[in-house]
Design an enzyme around this catalytic site. Sequence first.
Site, short mmCIF file in Angstrom:
data_model
loop_
_atom_site.label_atom_id
_atom_site.label_comp_id
_atom_site.label_asym_id
_atom_site.label_seq_id
_atom_site.Cartn_x
_atom_site.Cartn_y
_atom_site.Cartn_z
N ASN A 131 -0.45 68.38 -20.92
CA ASN A 131 -0.88 68.84 -19.51
C ASN A 131 -2.20 69.74 -19.78
O ASN A 131 -2.52 69.85 -20.78
CB ASN A 131 0.24 69.43 -18.82
CG ASN A 131 -0.19 69.57 -17.09
OD1 ASN A 131 -0.63 68.68 -16.77
ND2 ASN A 131 0.07 70.71 -16.93
N ALA A 149 -3.79 62.67 -13.72
CA ALA A 149 -3.32 61.34 -14.36
C ALA A 149 -2.97 60.21 -13.51
O ALA A 149 -3.57 59.11 -13.61
CB ALA A 149 -2.30 61.75 -15.10
N ASP A 175 0.14 64.65 -18.00
CA ASP A 175 -0.78 63.74 -18.23
C ASP A 175 -0.35 62.58 -19.34
O ASP A 175 -0.67 61.29 -19.26
CB ASP A 175 -2.13 64.10 -18.87
CG ASP A 175 -2.58 64.93 -17.78
OD1 ASP A 175 -2.28 66.03 -17.56
OD2 ASP A 175 -3.82 64.16 -16.97
O1 MRU Z 1 -8.41 67.19 -15.99
P1 MRU Z 1 -7.54 66.88 -15.08
O2 MRU Z 1 -7.80 67.45 -13.70
O3 MRU Z 1 -7.41 65.34 -14.54
O4 MRU Z 1 -6.05 67.59 -15.29
C1 MRU Z 1 -5.19 67.01 -14.34
C2 MRU Z 1 -3.80 67.92 -15.03
O5 MRU Z 1 -3.78 68.21 -15.99
C3 MRU Z 1 -2.54 67.75 -14.18
O6 MRU Z 1 -1.84 68.60 -14.23
C4 MRU Z 1 -2.12 66.32 -14.43
O7 MRU Z 1 -2.67 65.24 -14.44
C5 MRU Z 1 -0.76 66.08 -14.04
S1 MRU Z 1 -0.62 65.86 -12.36
C6 MRU Z 1 -1.52 64.72 -11.87
#
Ligand code: MRU
Length: 341
Positions: A244, A47, A234
Amino acid sequence: MTDHIYWQDGSLFLLDQRLLPFKKKYVECKTLKDVAEAIRNMTIRGAPLIGIVAAYGVVIGMKEVIRSKGRATEKDFDRISTTLLKTRPTAVNLLWALKRMQKAYLMAKDDPSLEGSMLDEAVSIHVEDIENNRMISLFGAELIEDGDTILTHCNAGALAMGGYGTALGVIKAAHESGKKIKVIATETRPYLQGARLTAWELREAGIDVEIVPDNHGGILCYKGAIDKIIVGADRIALNGDTANKVGTYMLALCAYRHKIPFFVAAPISTFDKDIKDGSYIEIEERPEKEVKYIMAVPITLKDIKARYYSFDITPHRYITNIITEKGIIKKPFKKYIHQLF
Ligand code: MRU
């Protein structure tokens, strides 16, 4: 590990996270289209990093317009912003970063140094994220005890941010303060953020890490093999409901049933002050081919249908604390989250 994103000679260079940890290759983004595609196809992900990359994407988009027409209007800004906003819908950091870029644009739109001002704002968003990660990690490390075994899901490390990490930042800070920590990382099907990225980052930091298939939350809690769970986020609603990586909710339920503390670590840019609970969060659905192939190898028959929700919502009641750069939020979340803004 902060070399996964850098700006050079008017281009944005992104370490291609789809290839890690086996190959270190950078993707050069020279156009708005390149940046939007890098977010959409998950060259980069996480995110806060999505927000940072989008901010640099605005700089590139504005530069393209100025080169072709001599100036960039509000209409141009809106088109650039909409292109970036459409790439991934769940992480609110994207919208947050675009709003900051819009403010910077409105302040400097009649200024000959518009391009420079926009780049300064993108760099500030990037640098502030690293500083926020450090603060989150220092606050969060207080919750970790010497000898803890901690489960984490997906990747909330340096690779998902400007640098250092949130959930992994907490673990790293605890480790750096001399606490002995063991981490269990879920593999995080289908993109394998856990097996490929989290395990690699923790290994690089000298932290003991073991990966497990995603379906191991129940058995690990049942066996008493985990002391704490910590994840990133997220998007967080005003009542603490948290979006998340899909699978987080299941882990939170197991933790709750077994009285294991469940922590969410995230910067304030991940809070959405416009939504009162998680039901308002749009859940991204990704193409079914991402489930049907692992690293280009098919795992089912061609005509079998597949579904892939990229995120889920963990209701606030299953979360013990939320760790931010302003401190640790206790319950009732509703009361304290309002005070963050
Ligand atoms: O699909 P992604 O890899 O972008 O998902 C990321 C996550 O779900 C993380 O846990 C979230 O962004 C929190 S930490 C950046």
